[in-house]
Design an enzyme around this catalytic site. Structure first.
Site, PDB file in Angstrom:
ATOM      1  N   ASP A 152       0.833  -1.216   0.000  1.00  0.00           N
ATOM      2  CA  ASP A 152       0.000   0.000   0.000  1.00  0.00           C
ATOM      3  C   ASP A 152       0.862   1.258   0.000  1.00  0.00           C
ATOM      4  O   ASP A 152       2.037   1.228   0.358  1.00  0.00           O
ATOM      5  CB  ASP A 152      -0.910   0.019   1.231  1.00  0.00           C
ATOM      6  N   GLU A 153       0.252   2.335  -0.420  1.00  0.00           N
ATOM      7  CA  GLU A 153       0.796   3.683  -0.271  1.00  0.00           C
ATOM      8  C   GLU A 153       2.222   3.861  -0.796  1.00  0.00           C
ATOM      9  O   GLU A 153       3.053   4.502  -0.141  1.00  0.00           O
ATOM     10  CB  GLU A 153       0.732   4.109   1.213  1.00  0.00           C
TER      11      GLU A 153
END
EC number: 3.2.1.52
Lengths: 558, 558
Positions: free
Chosen positions: A339-340
């Site tokens: 993620d991210e």
């Protein structure tokens, strides 16, 4: 009264519930009937394993724990007089002397622990529980010891205490139960703030009481690396908050075994390539934009720092680390995160830019290579990869067909993830994030508030529809779901009250199935919260005690 | 470095703070200087009362508690290595052998407890604390034992632990301190959910650590009546949640004495004429619209029910009850509430309508009579009345000049209350309500959320300006302020994490004065939270531990 709780139209259900007390079990069994006969547990009540040769130790222990809860819960009924007006009826009730526990299959008996860590899609958790009203032996049957464990959990929630007598007013019981979804989890982040092993074990107990079957352990992150990984001990030595704030291989083994004996699989996560700043404390060569400032340009949270995904050395290091870490856990699942990812971090990192140039690759192509190499390493040690949704819908990477996606950013992304054909786990911030609504934690931000405001109430998560916007075919991709606790503002001081009883709402949603009515559920959830407190877990009160003692009278239109 | 923290322009202050560690005391002293010399406590360190004849028992006890904290806190400094790199410096530091405690006034020595319950406007809480860097005796002086207690509290927060040595790196200290405002409170509601005496005592300890001097005890409400009032024991007998969930006169005495010994006055509240439904359980004749449905038309919360304010019998009953309850508490202050009066409840109550008709009074006129009679009853037993803001700005009632108003609905109402000339206490929901942001608690309300969303962060309350929109003359009406915990969704399970460390932000605001910078304050507040946890109070982490160990690096623009 026979109630198949989630199948009835809501109107019919609420009429039924208005006239009879509901079963005080959470999650509510998928099919059950109750009566109106009082019954009490005999002082010599016992749980007997019948026809189970060489009963597994964890099953014997589960029976002992259930007996202990029956003796010690001392939970009074949530009615204004707490049971006093039923005293005479209770004293005059027939006694139940025993519960007979038996397997309905022949052959080698496997332990709860063995069955709990089987592949998520092939676990057998159903059971049948019958409690006659006349005092003759109750019966619990299942095809698996894991199913027997679920049934024991149910049995342990049926009883109240009045003046030392353990009783119900609702015998006979006939319960046929099994989960609607195979994955029912809780995610705990032990990197932003550290939790001692005792806190995790207490949480596992609580999870088991609501039939949650997976601890998604987000064990490390940019802020700290508490996991002591054989062959990579420098990471925790330099990256844990202190020498005592670590999880040793012995701790992991203890946690995994404790979980498995309670029907819980531990799915660990080492988030990559982002969320890895702390690795630079021992391997600066593998981390781009380490503690770069201003952090807002390089990461979603301080400190910035990501694995140099275009570096062959870093890719090999990561693969070895993931294999070593994954090998500490018996689960078939392991999460590599994803993620991210912050592109600016790599844009500004000379080493990454040089690697990309020499390989003539874009960042996305390098991410594809990084992911394929690390995931095939995991497959070598027998693991099925789990990733956050970005890896499926934001990036163009090659994933094995059996890769599972965690949908976290928004429940509105579920359809797009399903469109890609991967199995998925509901973990959306707009329904299941336990940390939302707690205010902003970033410094020098006077009016800052929670990015995912407002607070996610149990009613909100309970109302979630797991197959909204999905075709019938896509609906089959849903493995289940979970609540999640990111711990920027949580630690041992508030673990229980932040998690409980809210996380029980997804536990019921994914066990009993969607469509439950919050008005019907609330009295049972009060019951559960009060029982948790009796068992030493600090579940919060959902309402004034007056409301808990007067079901329905604090409803919006009451 | 001499810092008069709240007087300096923020720019100068932040420059000063960037180059030297700040003093780890909360609330920050109003005038202080620190140095850069390491100093440690001698293993034989002792606190000596000097020239205090017949030292009061509570002062002797406070000295013993301070010594105990010094031995047991074991708080490591919040730096990445927790103090390891200072080990050599610490070992080589000079030792402090004693703190000499003395009064600067002559005459009869009064106890902390006597001074703590004096009228709020005449308490003396200032002190002077000097700790030389050369190991010679430290000195604490004050005009009052209450001031000495505040100074002991400060002394107990200056020290860290490394490997068994209690040390500071910031000697010498010169502190001259006294509060900006005389009232610094915390409100606790023990009616929605009950709190055992032990929880209240732990909260009092925590309050004393941040120099809060008033427990505003909202002891009863419509949901339950846990206070056992001599002469009115039927109220708790029929109105407490259970026979054990009560506060007996003995409990009250224990709490009041425990509080006073810690410099805390207990201002009790019996909310009238609203918020009194539960009285109907023993006196139905005094309550209008008892449990009327739908409750939303008769009360702000279930169950509905208000005192029949137009009835002479009810007025006399209430006056006697208030006098009896107020007499249980030595404080000069007592709150009669007065919030959220529901006119529809009285419109629909035949008895009230008949009373109004026979007396030829409007409801407002009856409320005026009710208030005058009940308040003069309180004056007879030596109490000064405290009321919620509606009694001052929404209703047309006659109040004694010395009546104190609690502004709760909105900070925007402060000016209107001040306009009426009453002394006031800041308690506004938009800054100080600890329960906001926790989600809606009313049943059958799937998407309901907190009425006073969002969550009130410590930064938000810390930024409050107590004299905003007030003239210089009106500003003199501000006695201080407080955080408040309404307990619809709180109980013993989450008391500490909901309250701490947030309530410390108003404690500092009203002791040190407004205008503090959240960036300067955050490291000290981390320090306080960690120290609370060491002392057994479950204050939550405000940030990831990484941020606590790296001051400033998690700031928005870091």
């Amino acid at each position: 009264m026979l109630v198949n709780a989630m199948m009835l139209p809501l109107v019919v259900l609420s009429v039924l519930l208005a006239v009879t007390p509901t079963i005080a079990v959470w999650p509510v069994p998928r099919q059950y009937s109750t009566g109106t006969t009082p019954l009490r547990l005999s002082p010599s009540f016992s749980i007997k394993l019948s026809g189970i040769d060489h009963a597994p130790r964890d099953l014997v222990d589960a029976v002992a724990r259930t007996s202990s809860y029956l003796r010690k819960d001392k939970l009074q009924a949530l009615v204004p007089d707490r049971g006093a007006s039923s005293a005479k009826v209770i004293r005059g009730a027939k006694s139940l002397s025993s519960l007979t526990v038996s397997l309905t299959t022949k052959g080698k008996v496997r332990s709860i622990s063995e069955e709990a860590i089987e592949d998520v899609e092939s676990r057998v958790e159903g059971y049948t529980l019958t409690i006659p009203a006349d005092g003759s032996a109750a019966s619990l049957r299942a095809n698996s010891t894991l199913g027997l464990f679920r049934g024991l959990t149910t049995f342990g929630q049926l009883w109240y205490d009045w003046d030392g007598t353990t009783y119900t007013l609702e015998a006979p019981f006939d319960i046929v139960d099994s989960p609607a979804y195979p994955y029912r989890g809780l995610m705990l982040d032990t990197a932003r703030n550290y939790f001692p092993v005792a806190d995790i074990k207490r949480t596992l107990d609580a999870m088991s009481w609501v039939k949650i079957n997976t601890l998604h352990w987000h064990v490390v992150d940019s802020q700290s690396f508490p996991l002591v990984v054989p062959g990579f001990t420098e990471l925790s030595k330099n990256g844990a908050y202190s020498a005592s704030q670590v999880y040793t291989p012995g701790d992991v083994k203890e946690i995994v075994q404790y979980a498995a004996a309670r029907g819980i699989d531990v799915m660990a996560e080492i988030d990559t390539p982002g969320h890895t700043s702390i690795i630079a404390k021992s391997h600066p060569e593998h981390i781009a934009c380490f503690e770069a400032s201003p952090w807002t340009q390089f990461a979603n949270e301080p400190p910035a720092g990501q694995l140099r995904l275009a570096s062959e050395a870093t890719t090999n290091f990561t693969t070895s680390l993931l294999k070593a870490a994954a090998s500490m856990f018996p689960s078939t699942l392991f999460s590599t995160g994803g993620d991210e990812l912050n592109a600016n971090c790599y844009d500004k990192d000379a080493a990454t830019q040089a690697d990309l140039a020499s390989q003539k690759k874009t960042l996305e192509q390098a991410l594809d290579t990084f992911t394929q190499v690390t995931h095939s390493g995991l497959r070598e040690v027998g693991k099925r990869a789990v990733v956050w949704e970005e890896m499926v819908i934001e990036h163009d990477v090659t994933l094995a067909n059996d890769t599972i996606a965690l949908v976290w950013i928004s429940s509105e992304h579920v359809a797009a993830v399903a469109q890609k054909g991967h199995k998925l786990i509901h973990a959306a911030s707009d329904f299941f994030y336990l940390d939302c609504g707690g205010g902003g934690w970033v410094g020098q931000n006077v009016l800052g508030n929670s990015w995912c405001d407002p607070f996610k109430t149990w009613q909100k998560s309970y109302s979630f529809n797991p197959t909204a916007n999905l075709t019938e075919e896509q609906s089959k991709l849903v493995l289940g779901g979970q609540h999640l606790l990111w711990t920027e503002q949580s630690g041992p001081a508030n673990l229980d009250p932040v998690v409980w009883p809210r996380a029980a709402s997804s536990a019921e949603l994914f066990w009993s199935g969607p469509g439950g009515d919050v008005g019907e559920a609330l009295p049972r959830l009060h019951d559960l919260s009060f029982r948790f407190v009796q068992r030493g877990v600090n579940a919060i009160p959902l309402q004034p005690t007056w409301c808990a003692l007067h079901p329905g009278m604090c409803d919006l239109h009451a």
